[in-house]
Design a protein around this motif. Structure first.
Motif, PDB file in Angstrom:
ATOM      1  N   LEU A  62       0.834  -0.986  -0.027  1.00  0.00           N
ATOM      2  CA  LEU A  62       0.198  -0.079  -0.017  1.00  0.00           C
ATOM      3  C   LEU A  62       1.479   1.092  -0.288  1.00  0.00           C
ATOM      4  CD1 LEU A  62      -2.400   1.730   0.005  1.00  0.00           C
ATOM      5  CD2 LEU A  62      -2.972   1.281   2.831  1.00  0.00           C
ATOM      6  N   PRO A  63       2.286   1.209   0.627  1.00  0.00           N
ATOM      7  CA  PRO A  63       2.507   2.539   0.748  1.00  0.00           C
ATOM      8  C   PRO A  63       3.330   3.024  -0.109  1.00  0.00           C
ATOM      9  CG  PRO A  63       3.724   1.123   2.682  1.00  0.00           C
ATOM     10  CD  PRO A  63       2.685   0.710   2.164  1.00  0.00           C
ATOM     11  N   PHE A  64       3.959   1.573  -0.848  1.00  0.00           N
ATOM     12  CA  PHE A  64       4.776   1.582  -1.840  1.00  0.00           C
ATOM     13  C   PHE A  64       3.733   2.243  -3.497  1.00  0.00           C
ATOM     14  CE2 PHE A  64       4.639  -0.845  -6.160  1.00  0.00           C
ATOM     15  CZ  PHE A  64       5.777  -0.102  -6.490  1.00  0.00           C
ATOM     16  N   GLY A  77       3.361   5.952  -1.879  1.00  0.00           N
ATOM     17  CA  GLY A  77       4.269   7.249  -2.739  1.00  0.00           C
ATOM     18  C   GLY A  77       4.723   6.564  -4.456  1.00  0.00           C
ATOM     19  N   THR A  78       4.551   5.833  -5.163  1.00  0.00           N
ATOM     20  CA  THR A  78       4.471   5.974  -6.423  1.00  0.00           C
ATOM     21  C   THR A  78       3.989   6.750  -6.937  1.00  0.00           C
ATOM     22  OG1 THR A  78       5.611   3.186  -6.302  1.00  0.00           O
ATOM     23  CG2 THR A  78       4.888   4.270  -8.625  1.00  0.00           C
ATOM     24  N   PHE A  79       2.637   6.617  -6.737  1.00  0.00           N
ATOM     25  CA  PHE A  79       1.906   7.830  -7.783  1.00  0.00           C
ATOM     26  C   PHE A  79       2.074   8.784  -7.199  1.00  0.00           C
ATOM     27  CE2 PHE A  79      -0.138   3.848  -9.269  1.00  0.00           C
ATOM     28  CZ  PHE A  79      -1.320   3.841 -10.029  1.00  0.00           C
ATOM     29  N   ALA A  80       2.278   9.212  -6.073  1.00  0.00           N
ATOM     30  CA  ALA A  80       2.180  10.403  -5.523  1.00  0.00           C
ATOM     31  C   ALA A  80       2.914  11.061  -5.845  1.00  0.00           C
ATOM     32  CB  ALA A  80       1.957  10.590  -4.258  1.00  0.00           C
ATOM     33  N   LEU A  81       4.802  10.686  -6.194  1.00  0.00           N
ATOM     34  CA  LEU A  81       6.070  11.188  -7.019  1.00  0.00           C
ATOM     35  C   LEU A  81       5.685  11.255  -8.437  1.00  0.00           C
ATOM     36  CD1 LEU A  81       8.900  12.254  -6.660  1.00  0.00           C
ATOM     37  CD2 LEU A  81       9.248   9.693  -6.641  1.00  0.00           C
ATOM     38  N   THR A  82       5.235  10.259  -9.321  1.00  0.00           N
ATOM     39  CA  THR A  82       5.001  10.422 -10.614  1.00  0.00           C
ATOM     40  C   THR A  82       3.530  11.641 -11.208  1.00  0.00           C
ATOM     41  OG1 THR A  82       5.687   8.573 -10.732  1.00  0.00           O
ATOM     42  CG2 THR A  82       4.107   9.482 -12.735  1.00  0.00           C
ATOM     43  N   TRP A  83       2.963  11.400  -9.922  1.00  0.00           N
ATOM     44  CA  TRP A  83       1.706  12.477 -10.805  1.00  0.00           C
ATOM     45  C   TRP A  83       1.979  13.823  -9.970  1.00  0.00           C
ATOM     46  CZ3 TRP A  83      -3.771   9.402 -10.614  1.00  0.00           C
ATOM     47  CH2 TRP A  83      -4.321   8.726 -12.180  1.00  0.00           C
ATOM     48  N   GLY A  84       2.431  13.847  -8.971  1.00  0.00           N
ATOM     49  CA  GLY A  84       2.864  15.366  -8.557  1.00  0.00           C
ATOM     50  C   GLY A  84       3.625  16.144  -9.120  1.00  0.00           C
ATOM     51  N   ILE A  85       4.493  15.452  -9.832  1.00  0.00           N
ATOM     52  CA  ILE A  85       5.341  16.250 -10.830  1.00  0.00           C
ATOM     53  C   ILE A  85       4.914  16.243 -12.357  1.00  0.00           C
ATOM     54  CG2 ILE A  85       7.360  15.787 -12.329  1.00  0.00           C
ATOM     55  CD1 ILE A  85       8.551  14.293 -10.112  1.00  0.00           C
ATOM     56  N   VAL A  86       4.390  15.540 -12.672  1.00  0.00           N
ATOM     57  CA  VAL A  86       3.425  15.618 -14.031  1.00  0.00           C
ATOM     58  C   VAL A  86       2.488  16.615 -13.576  1.00  0.00           C
ATOM     59  CG1 VAL A  86       2.136  13.919 -15.977  1.00  0.00           C
ATOM     60  CG2 VAL A  86       4.621  12.791 -14.502  1.00  0.00           C
ATOM     61  N   GLY A  87       1.994  16.270 -12.845  1.00  0.00           N
ATOM     62  CA  GLY A  87       0.250  16.944 -12.628  1.00  0.00           C
ATOM     63  C   GLY A  87       0.897  18.492 -12.552  1.00  0.00           C
ATOM     64  N   VAL A  94      12.503   1.348  -2.925  1.00  0.00           N
ATOM     65  CA  VAL A  94      14.597   1.653  -2.257  1.00  0.00           C
ATOM     66  C   VAL A  94      14.262   1.943  -0.961  1.00  0.00           C
ATOM     67  CG1 VAL A  94      16.314   2.257  -2.849  1.00  0.00           C
ATOM     68  CG2 VAL A  94      15.624   1.379  -4.281  1.00  0.00           C
ATOM     69  N   THR A  95      13.492   2.917  -0.770  1.00  0.00           N
ATOM     70  CA  THR A  95      12.820   3.587   0.699  1.00  0.00           C
ATOM     71  C   THR A  95      11.933   2.752   1.344  1.00  0.00           C
ATOM     72  OG1 THR A  95      12.765   5.944  -0.743  1.00  0.00           O
ATOM     73  CG2 THR A  95      11.738   5.439   1.878  1.00  0.00           C
ATOM     74  N   LEU A  96      10.994   1.770   1.384  1.00  0.00           N
ATOM     75  CA  LEU A  96      10.597   0.736   1.921  1.00  0.00           C
ATOM     76  C   LEU A  96      11.515  -0.077   3.246  1.00  0.00           C
ATOM     77  CD1 LEU A  96       7.179   0.755   0.439  1.00  0.00           C
ATOM     78  CD2 LEU A  96       7.428   2.086   2.770  1.00  0.00           C
ATOM     79  N   ILE A  97      12.513  -0.825   1.300  1.00  0.00           N
ATOM     80  CA  ILE A  97      13.024  -1.858   2.532  1.00  0.00           C
ATOM     81  C   ILE A  97      14.124  -1.422   2.606  1.00  0.00           C
ATOM     82  CG2 ILE A  97      14.937  -3.195   0.983  1.00  0.00           C
ATOM     83  CD1 ILE A  97      13.177  -3.191  -2.003  1.00  0.00           C
ATOM     84  N   VAL A  98      15.077  -0.175   2.678  1.00  0.00           N
ATOM     85  CA  VAL A  98      15.919   0.773   3.733  1.00  0.00           C
ATOM     86  C   VAL A  98      15.490   0.597   5.078  1.00  0.00           C
ATOM     87  CG1 VAL A  98      17.357   1.929   4.266  1.00  0.00           C
ATOM     88  CG2 VAL A  98      17.094   1.521   1.318  1.00  0.00           C
ATOM     89  N   VAL A  99      13.421   0.837   4.946  1.00  0.00           N
ATOM     90  CA  VAL A  99      13.573   1.463   6.961  1.00  0.00           C
ATOM     91  C   VAL A  99      13.414   0.392   7.084  1.00  0.00           C
ATOM     92  CG1 VAL A  99      11.094   2.182   7.193  1.00  0.00           C
ATOM     93  CG2 VAL A  99      12.173   4.196   5.395  1.00  0.00           C
ATOM     94  N   ARG A 100      12.968  -0.694   6.184  1.00  0.00           N
ATOM     95  CA  ARG A 100      12.206  -1.905   6.632  1.00  0.00           C
ATOM     96  C   ARG A 100      13.415  -2.725   7.192  1.00  0.00           C
ATOM     97  NH1 ARG A 100       7.736  -3.501   9.271  1.00  0.00           N
ATOM     98  NH2 ARG A 100       8.114  -5.459   9.752  1.00  0.00           N
ATOM     99  N   THR A 101      14.355  -2.751   6.684  1.00  0.00           N
ATOM    100  CA  THR A 101      15.356  -4.740   6.549  1.00  0.00           C
ATOM    101  C   THR A 101      17.239  -3.059   6.891  1.00  0.00           C
ATOM    102  OG1 THR A 101      16.125  -4.213   4.245  1.00  0.00           O
ATOM    103  CG2 THR A 101      14.008  -5.416   5.249  1.00  0.00           C
TER     104      THR A 101
END
Length: 277
Positions: free
Chosen positions: A18-20, A23-33, A68-75
């Motif tokens: 869910l956060p993946f 985060g993916t849509f927020a970053l891309t759609w934020g820039i393009v939007g 990658v952000t989620l992986i670093v935070v979790r592991t």
């Protein structure tokens, strides 16, 4: 006995999907939007958007950045190293390498010839140099997305559903994720029709799924597959490339139906556990 400093990182729980996605849509759609809604302000502040603009790269890399952000935070960083070790997985049935290296180019060549186009994309007046440079740049554009789509989303979804449905769901999400770019002047998507593109995304995500699983969750093979799809040397074959790929995918689904419709043998690890020493 494993020392604390060498603790094996835990794999990513399924809820991180869910956060993946967010985060993916927020970053891309934020820039393009922002470029769609405030074109003059964004152009004056950051420059006109194009396929080589740093913000376009950032928007394209959103799935990888989120994963990658989620992986670093979790592991932690050790978990990230274990995750990236999947880039070294290359062994699979030879037919999949043949599809990546020969089959995909032939799809574009055939599609171009059907519409009366060339066998290869025309070279610019400067020669092959700029095309080779563009091909190298493309290696660091679209293929990086796979760190998110196939790196995190595919194995998590395959814990809960058959690979074909996991691939179809990722393909649909992948297509919708691209949607704002079709309203953005200055990038290639502005000249394309969305529906064939969306169908193509679902088709490609299903087609890459048996490749991904045959190579035990490899990141390398999906990235090479993605790279071939945007190789500037292959001619424009729209819309025939979509329909040819759809036929190829249908044949692969029938051929690999036993594994595609069963979770048995599907890759489900995001962060592989190191072999016990």
């Amino acid at each position: 006995m494993t020392r604390p400093s060498q603790a094996i990182p835990q794999d990513m729980p399924s809820w991180v999907l869910l956060p993946f996605v967010l985060g993916t849509f927020a970053l891309t759609w934020g820039i393009v939007g922002s470029y769609i809604l405030l074109p003059e302000t964004m152009a004056a502040t950051f420059g006109q958007i194009s396929g080589a603009h740093p913000l376009f790269f950032l928007a394209t890399w959103a799935p990888a950045i989120s994963a990658v952000t989620l992986i670093v935070v979790r592991t932690g960083w050790r978990g990230l190293r274990a995750f990236l070790s999947r880039l070294l997985l290359w062994r699979c049935a030879p037919v999949w390498w043949l599809i990546i290296l020969v089959g995909v180019p032939l799809v574009f060549v055939a599609g171009s010839l059907i519409k009366g186009g060339p066998v290869l994309a025309p070279l610019p007046p400067e020669g092959a140099g700029p095309m080779l440079a563009l091909m190298g740049m493309m290696l660091f554009l679209g293929p990086v997305e796979e760190l998110g789509w196939r790196g995190l989303a595919q194995p998590i979804l395959q814990r809960h559903m058959a690979p074909i449905w996991a691939g179809a769901l990722i393909g649909a999400s992948w297509g919708i994720w691209h949607l704002p770019a079709f309203y953005l002047a200055g990038v290639v998507f502005a000249d394309w029709a969305f529906l064939p593109f969306f169908i193509g995304n679902v088709t490609l995500a299903i087609l890459v799924t048996p490749i991904f699983n045959s190579a035990r969750g490899s990141l390398l093979l999906p990235m090479l597959f993605h790279w071939q799809l945007i190789n500037p040397f292959w001619p424009d074959a729209q819309p025939w490339d979509t329909w040819i790929l759809l036929a190829v995918a249908a044949g692969v689904v029938w051929w690999r139906r036993d594994s595609l419709f069963s979770r048995t043998g599907a890759a489900t690890e995001v962060v592989p556990r190191p072999a016990a020493g």
